[in-house]
Design an enzyme around this catalytic site. Sequence first.
Site, PDB file in Angstrom:
ATOM      1  N   ASP A 412       0.897  -1.010  -0.087  1.00  0.00           N
ATOM      2  CA  ASP A 412      -0.110   0.018  -0.001  1.00  0.00           C
ATOM      3  C   ASP A 412       0.829   1.245  -0.063  1.00  0.00           C
ATOM      4  O   ASP A 412       2.365   1.261   0.334  1.00  0.00           O
ATOM      5  CB  ASP A 412      -0.982   0.007   1.199  1.00  0.00           C
ATOM      6  CG  ASP A 412      -1.773   1.145   1.515  1.00  0.00           C
ATOM      7  OD1 ASP A 412      -2.494   1.556   0.241  1.00  0.00           O
ATOM      8  OD2 ASP A 412      -1.967   1.860   2.558  1.00  0.00           O
ATOM      9  N   THR A 414      -0.047   4.852   1.228  1.00  0.00           N
ATOM     10  CA  THR A 414      -0.519   5.826   2.522  1.00  0.00           C
ATOM     11  C   THR A 414      -0.400   4.864   3.708  1.00  0.00           C
ATOM     12  O   THR A 414      -1.223   3.879   3.847  1.00  0.00           O
ATOM     13  CB  THR A 414      -2.085   6.299   2.022  1.00  0.00           C
ATOM     14  OG1 THR A 414      -1.953   7.028   0.905  1.00  0.00           O
ATOM     15  CG2 THR A 414      -2.215   7.263   3.291  1.00  0.00           C
ATOM     16  N   PHE A 551     -18.970   9.413   3.998  1.00  0.00           N
ATOM     17  CA  PHE A 551     -17.969   9.072   3.090  1.00  0.00           C
ATOM     18  C   PHE A 551     -17.882   7.622   2.711  1.00  0.00           C
ATOM     19  O   PHE A 551     -18.113   6.719   3.648  1.00  0.00           O
ATOM     20  CB  PHE A 551     -16.355   9.723   3.574  1.00  0.00           C
ATOM     21  CG  PHE A 551     -15.404   9.051   2.816  1.00  0.00           C
ATOM     22  CD1 PHE A 551     -15.133   9.744   1.692  1.00  0.00           C
ATOM     23  CD2 PHE A 551     -14.738   7.809   2.974  1.00  0.00           C
ATOM     24  CE1 PHE A 551     -13.953   9.421   0.742  1.00  0.00           C
ATOM     25  CE2 PHE A 551     -13.710   7.583   2.226  1.00  0.00           C
ATOM     26  CZ  PHE A 551     -13.246   8.195   1.114  1.00  0.00           C
ATOM     27  N   ARG A 605      -1.779  15.009  -1.397  1.00  0.00           N
ATOM     28  CA  ARG A 605      -2.737  14.559  -1.541  1.00  0.00           C
ATOM     29  C   ARG A 605      -3.678  15.570  -1.611  1.00  0.00           C
ATOM     30  O   ARG A 605      -4.040  16.513  -0.953  1.00  0.00           O
ATOM     31  CB  ARG A 605      -3.073  13.832  -0.070  1.00  0.00           C
ATOM     32  CG  ARG A 605      -2.377  12.425  -0.012  1.00  0.00           C
ATOM     33  CD  ARG A 605      -2.374  12.200   1.279  1.00  0.00           C
ATOM     34  NE  ARG A 605      -3.621  11.783   1.956  1.00  0.00           N
ATOM     35  CZ  ARG A 605      -4.232  10.319   1.834  1.00  0.00           C
ATOM     36  NH1 ARG A 605      -3.509   9.639   1.295  1.00  0.00           N
ATOM     37  NH2 ARG A 605      -5.363  10.229   2.283  1.00  0.00           N
ATOM     38  N   THR A 685      -2.493   1.284  -4.566  1.00  0.00           N
ATOM     39  CA  THR A 685      -2.967   2.560  -3.996  1.00  0.00           C
ATOM     40  C   THR A 685      -4.385   2.988  -4.205  1.00  0.00           C
ATOM     41  O   THR A 685      -4.650   2.683  -5.580  1.00  0.00           O
ATOM     42  CB  THR A 685      -2.038   3.808  -3.695  1.00  0.00           C
ATOM     43  OG1 THR A 685      -2.468   4.619  -2.841  1.00  0.00           O
ATOM     44  CG2 THR A 685      -1.598   4.125  -5.256  1.00  0.00           C
ATOM     45  N   ASP A 687      -5.004   6.375  -4.334  1.00  0.00           N
ATOM     46  CA  ASP A 687      -4.754   7.531  -4.613  1.00  0.00           C
ATOM     47  C   ASP A 687      -4.476   7.848  -6.279  1.00  0.00           C
ATOM     48  O   ASP A 687      -4.420   6.876  -6.876  1.00  0.00           O
ATOM     49  CB  ASP A 687      -3.155   8.241  -4.098  1.00  0.00           C
ATOM     50  CG  ASP A 687      -3.323   8.610  -2.747  1.00  0.00           C
ATOM     51  OD1 ASP A 687      -4.447   8.916  -2.323  1.00  0.00           O
ATOM     52  OD2 ASP A 687      -2.265   9.232  -2.399  1.00  0.00           O
ATOM     53  N   ARG A 796      -5.873   4.373  -7.794  1.00  0.00           N
ATOM     54  CA  ARG A 796      -7.175   4.341  -8.078  1.00  0.00           C
ATOM     55  C   ARG A 796      -7.745   2.895  -7.941  1.00  0.00           C
ATOM     56  O   ARG A 796      -8.791   2.409  -8.635  1.00  0.00           O
ATOM     57  CB  ARG A 796      -7.791   4.797  -9.439  1.00  0.00           C
ATOM     58  CG  ARG A 796      -7.176   6.436  -9.442  1.00  0.00           C
ATOM     59  CD  ARG A 796      -8.076   7.270  -8.585  1.00  0.00           C
ATOM     60  NE  ARG A 796      -8.012   8.643  -8.979  1.00  0.00           N
ATOM     61  CZ  ARG A 796      -8.012   9.707  -8.169  1.00  0.00           C
ATOM     62  NH1 ARG A 796      -8.144   9.477  -6.875  1.00  0.00           N
ATOM     63  NH2 ARG A 796      -7.967  10.798  -8.501  1.00  0.00           N
ATOM     64  N   ASP A 823      -1.416  -1.303   5.925  1.00  0.00           N
ATOM     65  CA  ASP A 823      -1.783  -0.683   7.427  1.00  0.00           C
ATOM     66  C   ASP A 823      -2.916  -0.446   7.531  1.00  0.00           C
ATOM     67  O   ASP A 823      -3.570  -0.031   8.623  1.00  0.00           O
ATOM     68  CB  ASP A 823      -0.826   0.619   7.753  1.00  0.00           C
ATOM     69  CG  ASP A 823      -1.376   2.067   6.946  1.00  0.00           C
ATOM     70  OD1 ASP A 823      -1.374   2.963   7.389  1.00  0.00           O
ATOM     71  OD2 ASP A 823      -1.836   1.556   5.489  1.00  0.00           O
ATOM     72  N   ASP A 827      -6.549  -2.802   3.256  1.00  0.00           N
ATOM     73  CA  ASP A 827      -5.517  -3.537   2.634  1.00  0.00           C
ATOM     74  C   ASP A 827      -5.691  -5.084   3.108  1.00  0.00           C
ATOM     75  O   ASP A 827      -4.822  -6.022   2.856  1.00  0.00           O
ATOM     76  CB  ASP A 827      -4.159  -3.120   3.321  1.00  0.00           C
ATOM     77  CG  ASP A 827      -3.929  -1.681   2.860  1.00  0.00           C
ATOM     78  OD1 ASP A 827      -4.154  -1.643   1.713  1.00  0.00           O
ATOM     79  OD2 ASP A 827      -3.377  -0.897   3.753  1.00  0.00           O
TER      80      ASP A 827
END
EC number: 7.6.2.1
Length: 1132
Positions: A412, A414, A551, A605, A685, A687, A796, A823, A827
Site C-alpha cells: 500500500d 498511504t 464518506f 494529497r 493505492t 490515490d 485508483r 496498514d 488492505d
Amino acid sequence: IQCSLYLVNRICAGEENWVDSRTIYVGHREPPPGTDAYIPQKYPDNTIVSSKYTFWNFVPKNLFEQFRRIANFYFLIIFLVQLIIDTPTSPITSGLPLFFVITVTAIKQGYEDWLRHKADNAVNMCPVHVIQHGNLVRKQSRKLKVGDIVMVKEDETFPCDLIFLSSSREDGTCFVTTASLDGESSHKTYYAVQDTKAFRTEREVDMLHATIECEQPQPDLYKFVGRINSYHNPDEPIARPLGSENVLLRGATLKNTKRIFGVAIYTGMETKMALNYQSKAQKRSAVEKSMNAFLVIYLCILISKALINTVLKYVWQSDPAQDEPWYNRKTDSERQRNLFLKAFTDFLAFMVLFNYIIPVSMYVTVEMQKFLGSYFITWDEDMFDESIGEGALVNTSDLNEELGQVEYVFTDKTGTLTENNMEFIECCVDGHVYVPHVICNGQVLPGSSEIDMIDASPGGVGKEREEMFFRALCVCHTVQVKEDDVVDGLKKLPSGRPSSVYISSSPDEVALVEGVKRLGFTYLRLKDNVVEILNRENDTERFELLEVLSFDSVRRRMSVIIRSSSGEIILFCKGADSSIFPRVTEGKVEQIQARVERNAVEGLRTLCVAYKKFNQGEYDNVYRLLQNAKLALHDRDKKLAEAYDQIERDLILLGATAVEDRLQEKAADTIEALHKAGMKIWVLTGDKMETATATCYACKLFRRNTQLLELTTKRLEEQSLHDVLFDLSKTVLRHSGSLARDNLSGLSADMQDYGLIIDGATLSLIMKPTEEGSFGNYKDLFLEICRNCSAVLCCRMAPLQKAQIVKLIKSSREHPITLAIGDGANDVSMILEAHVGIGIMGKEGRQAARNSDYAIPKFKHLKKMLLVHGHYYYIRIAELVQYFFYKNVCFIFPQFLYQFFCGFSQQPLYDTAYLTLYNISFTSLPILLYSLIEQHVSTDTLKRDPSLYRDIAKNALLRWRIFIYWTFLGVFDAVVFFFGAYFLFDNTTMTSNGQMFGNWTFGTLVFTVLVFTVTLKLALDTHYWTWINHFVIWGSLLFYVIFSLLWGGIIWPFLNYQRMYYVFMQMLSSGPAWLGIILLITVSLLPDVVKKVAWRQLWPTAAERVQAKRQCLSVEQSTIFMLSQTSSSISF
C-alpha cells in the site's frame, strides 16, 4: 391472523428478506394492542465461548484432529499391525514415539485451550448493570438477554452489541475506541436514537415503549441495518432508521462520556466480535509442500522395500532345505495357512520393520523449530519502534521460512510507504493560493504566527467565495472537539485561549480543520445538531446540521447539508478530484484543476470542495428521498448510494486543498534493497496517478532511467485496450533480454528497465470476461508485460481489486511466492490473499496488523524481516528437512541389507531401545538447535549484500536434485556402515577372550557408527559455533555412550530378554572395533567433504564467496598482527 397479514404486507411492500430480520422488544415490553403481534423469540444468552474443547470431549476430539494428519495416522496403523500380527519389532518401537508426539501436541493444545477457558470465564462472570423495574441491578455478563437495557460507565467495555439510546452528554453522543475490534485507537463518535437521547435517568429509560427491527447477526463491523419503532403515541408509532453509527459493539470501550444506556440486540456468540473469531484460511508454506512430496517418495520407497523383501523371502523359501531346516520345522497349522494371507502378513511385517524411514519426529521438530524460532522476530531490538513502544508481532509461525522465498511484494502507499502524518500545505480558492505555515496533525509548529498568501486576496464576490470555501472546510467533516483539560489522561499545555483537541479517525480531516483554523476560521463544536464556527472577525456563526452524506470508498466523497442563520440551505461536498469534477457545472474548473495536477505531481494529497444551494421545496424532496432510503431494511446501502448520487449533482466548484503525507524513514533504502534481492515490487493505492507516481520516484521504486508505460483510462480514450496491450507488449519484449541480464546482475544503471502504471478502471476491463472469451488473452498479455517490468504502480484501486491483483500473480504459471503489506482496513483483503501477509501498526488502525501473519511497526523493518530473518529461517528449515530424511535412510537401509543375510526372516538389526530412541533422543537435539541458531553468514553481511537472497530463491535448497543427493548420500553411508562392519569383522574379529562377535554386537557396532556419523555430519555443516552447539552435539554423543553402557551393563528386571547384556562393553573392549568405528566414520564423511570442497572451488554460491572472503580477511588480519608483534620484538 394479524401477524400473518403484517408479514404479507411487508412482503408485498417489496422486502423479500423480511424473514432474515429479527424483532427485539425493548425492556421485554409487549407492543401496544393494535400494533405488531407479540412473538417471543429465543436468542442465545451472553456467554462467550472461544475455547475449542470441553472437559468431556477433549480426548476424543483432540485425538481425531491429530490422527487426521497423514504421518500420525500412518504410524497408528503401523502400531496396530504390530499389536495384531507377529512382527519382528516390539509395538513399543512405534507406539512410544507416536505416544510422545501425540502427548506433547495434546498438552500444548490443552494448555492453550485452558487459557482460553480462563479468559472466557473472566469475561462471562464480569458484572454488568441492567435496568429492571426502574432500578439498576448488577448481574453477571453471561446472564444478559436480548432486549435488556444496559448501563455502561466511562472506560468500561460494552458487554454485548447495543443500540445506543441515551448518553450523559447533552448532544446525545458518546466517544468510543474500538482497539480490541479493529485496533483503531482513535476516538469514534456514536449517536443516540433521536427520540431517546434526552433520557437521563434509569426510570425514564425504563418507561421506553419500543420495538427494534434489524438484520440477523453478521460479522461486518461497519454495517448495520435496522429501525426503531417508538410507541409514545400508540395511534402513530414513530419509526427511526438505525445504522452503524447507532450500534455500540461488544469489546469497544466507552471514552470521555460518563455513562450511556443501550438495549441489547446481539448477545454471546451472535455479537459481531464473536462472529469475527473465525480463523483465517490456513496458509501452507512451500517448504511444507516439499516435505509432503518427499514423504510420498519415501512412502513409495518403503512399500518397494517391503515388496522386494516379501518376494525374495518366498524365492528363498522355494528351496525346501532353506524353508524348513532341521532346526526349525513347521507345524501342520503353519503348512496349511493360505499362501496369500501369509504373504500379506509378511509384507506388513516388513513394512513395520522398515517404517522408521518415515520420520514422524520430523513433524514435531519442525513445529518446535517454527514456534521457538518465531521468538527471534519478537525479540529483535532493531525492529522495535520507540514512538509506539512496540516491536514486531508474529501472528502465525507456520510461514517463517516463506519470508525467505518472496518474489513479489505488494505494498500500500498511504501509511505504508508514507507516514500517514498529514501536513496542511495549501488551499486554492478560485485560483488564489493560501499557504499557512506547517501544521502537522493538529500540532502548530513554533514560529508560525503569520499567514503567507500567494496572490492577492480577492475582493467582492471572490471574497464571498473564499469565505464560503473556509466555512465548507469547517463544517464538512466528522471531527469532534474535546474541550477538557485532560484527554485520556494526557494533560494539555495551559494557554490563554480556550483549549481544544480535535478528535477524528482520519488524520486528513484533522489536518484540514487545523489548516483552516490557521487561515482564520475555527471549528468550535457540534452541539444539538448545530455546528459552531469562529470567523475571522471572532464572531460565532451557527449552522443547523440537517443531513450528513457519509464518506465511502466507492463515491470517494462526503457531503453535509446545513441551514445557515439566514435560512439558506446549502450542501457542501468534499472529495477526490475524480469524483467532484464530473459533477461540477460552475466555477473556475481549469485553474483549480491545473493547481490540483501540479500538487499531485509533487506528491501531495488533494481534495476538491464544491457546494450547492437548495430552496425549501428542493430540500423537502431531498429529505424524503434520504428518509425512504434510510428506513429500508432491504438493500439500504444500494438505495442510499442511489439517493446520494441524485443529490450530489450540479455542484459549484469552490477550490481544492493539498495535504502532504511524508515518506517513511528509510522507505527508499528498503525498496532498493528488495530490488537488489530480486523481488518485484508493486504499489497498490487508491490515490490518483500523479500523486502516486511522485511517491514512487521519491522512494526509488521508479528510477531516473525507468521508462514509464501507461495503461490508463486516459490512454484508452485514444486507443482500444487490445491495441494498447499489444503496443506495450512489443515495447517490453524488445528489451526483455537486457532486462533479464539486469535482473541477474543486480541493479545496473545503464540497463533499460520499465515501470508500468495501471488504474482501477483499466484493470476491471482486463479482468472482465467478454463474450468472445478474450479474457484469457488480455490477462496473459497483461501478465507478460508485468513480468518484464521492474516495478508496477496500480492507482485508483478499490480494496477488492488489490486482492484480485495479488490472486492474479499468485495463480500465474510460475506460481511465485507473494507478500502483501499494508496498514489499513482496505488492505486486509490483499493481506489475506497473499502467501505472506504483513500488517503495519499504523495510524489507520490495527485491522491490517490483526489480520496479518506478521506485524511490524514501520515499512523499513521489512528489510531485516526478509533479508535476514527470512533468509535464516529458510536455510535452517531446509537443512532440517533434508537432514531428517538423510539420517533415517542411514538408519533403516542397513536393516534392509541385513535381510539378505538372515534369510529374509524379518530379524531386526538393532535392539528395540535403539530403534525407539534414535529419533527421540540420540539425534534430535543437535538438529533442533542447528535449525534455531545457525548463521552461515553474519547478519550484517545479509543486510549489506541483499543479492545473497537470490541464492535461496524459488525453494533452491529443497529442489529434487538436492533431495536426491541427500538420499544417495544416506544410502552410501548406510552401505559403508553395513558392509564395512561385515567385511572388517567377518572372520577375523575376536574379543580378547577369543569369542566371536554375535549378531547383536554387529548391530550395535553399525548403530554406533551411524549415530556418530550423522551427528558429525551436522557438526561439519555448522558454520556458527557457540557453547550451546558444543554442549548439545558432544553431549548427545556422550548420552548415547552412557545410555548404552547402562542399558547393557545392568540386568533390567522388567525385560523378558537380556540380549544386550554386556554387548556394548564387549564391543568397546576390542581394539579392532575401535579402529573400525573410526575408519568407517571417516570413510562415510569423506565423500561429502570432498564434494563440498570441490564445489566451493569450482561453482561457489554467493554466500560461499562471502564466507571465503571473510576467512581471507581474518587470516590477513592475524598475519598482520603476528608480523607487527615480531617486528616490535626485534626492535626491542
